[in-house]
Design an enzyme around this catalytic site. Sequence first.
Site, PDB file in Angstrom:
ATOM      1  N   CYS A  95       0.835  -1.205   0.000  1.00 39.89           N
ATOM      2  CA  CYS A  95       0.000   0.000   0.000  1.00 39.89           C
ATOM      3  C   CYS A  95       0.869   1.254   0.000  1.00 39.89           C
ATOM      4  CB  CYS A  95      -0.935  -0.003   1.215  1.00 39.89           C
ATOM      5  SG  CYS A  95      -1.940   1.481   1.323  1.00 39.89           S
ATOM      6  N   CYS A 104      -0.507   4.148   2.087  1.00 38.80           N
ATOM      7  CA  CYS A 104      -0.308   4.025   3.542  1.00 38.80           C
ATOM      8  C   CYS A 104       1.157   4.251   3.918  1.00 38.80           C
ATOM      9  CB  CYS A 104      -0.695   2.636   4.047  1.00 38.80           C
ATOM     10  SG  CYS A 104      -2.137   1.947   3.285  1.00 38.80           S
ATOM     11  N   ASP A 105       2.076   3.614   3.193  1.00 35.69           N
ATOM     12  CA  ASP A 105       3.466   3.570   3.633  1.00 35.69           C
ATOM     13  C   ASP A 105       4.420   4.468   2.845  1.00 35.69           C
ATOM     14  OD1 ASP A 105       2.681   1.670   5.501  1.00 35.69           O
ATOM     15  OD2 ASP A 105       2.904   0.045   4.055  1.00 35.69           O
TER      16      ASP A 105
END
Length: 321
Positions: A134, A137-138
Amino acid sequence: MFLHDAVIIGGGPAGLTAGIYLCRAGFDAVLVDRSPVLGGQMNLTEKIENYPGYLSISGPELAKKMEVQAKKLGLKIVTAEVTKVKLTQRNEKVIETNMGEVKGLTVIVASGSEPKKLGVKGEKEFLGRGVSYCATCDGPFFKNKEVAVVGGGDAAVTEALFLTKIAKKVLLIHRRNELKAQKVLREKALQNKKIQFIWNTAVKEIIGNGEVRGIVVKNLKNNVEKIIGVDALFIYIGRVPNTGFIDVKKDEKGFILTDKYLRTSEPGIFAAGDCRSASAGQISSAVGDGALAAFSVQSCLEGIDKEMPYVSCKAMADCFL
Ligand code: NAP
């Protein structure tokens, strides 16, 4: 145990839309999702620019709007992991979860899919420490760093483009010598100076010391292996369906086969969204599936007597004829 009109498995755009349509039409629907945060994959998408009605909206914001709407219309939510859908000779379906059973006259499977794993050494070990599925997200953890993306489809290219806004350099590693991604994405990526393409190459191992420090790659043309230093590897090599809990006809990859009404091989069970074979993998197509599945459920329910749910499944199978 209470017998719902419909049990929806999965709280992404397909499941939430099905819930909105069913509740608004006066049916009693319950949605089961393992996550307390509804929205599914939408929650992992930073920016959506192809959902009609919004020039641009964040995934979590769109997810929240759908959830609020569904709940306002009366959709019941159960937070639990579905382990099995018991198929009986009767019209009622028993959905087993880690929190107990839920029963419905019909079921809409909208359980989506999850990232396919590379299956190489270091993938599990460095998960959350440089290995990610992701970028939204990261990605922000790797500001001005060098990162790699593996894959050649829409997801890999979309996320590589996203990462160029954060990272110093993005390596796009693909096992072929051309991208599978749609033209508009391909062109954007090929023109982006921050993306370096590494063609005909497979990732063999992820290496590091507590955190990712590099990857071992192999050129598939000449079999030469080398180490490339990167701080993160984002894996986007396709998806696998979350359909292990149900025994209906599936394609060779495990996606559920349906007809044009989204009926599965089992009477009274429908499938919608990314868990369905030949799904377009888009939020808008999942929304369309959710609406159609809800219509099909309605047709089905109108064909059976709620007071006598034990009539043969054949009545349910024949409800479209
Ligand atoms: P995908 O289209 O199936 O692409 C997967 C890519 O990963 C392919 O290029 C494939 O290579 C490669 N791959 C598969 N297994 C591999 C392995 N073991 N090692 C290395 N490479 C491997 O999957 P996706 O990109 O996740 O997209 C899924 C669906 O979502 C699609 O329908 C897509 O259109 C949709 N989507 C759309 C958007 C958008 O419109 N912005 C964004 C994301 C996703 P080969 O080509 O060699 O098979």
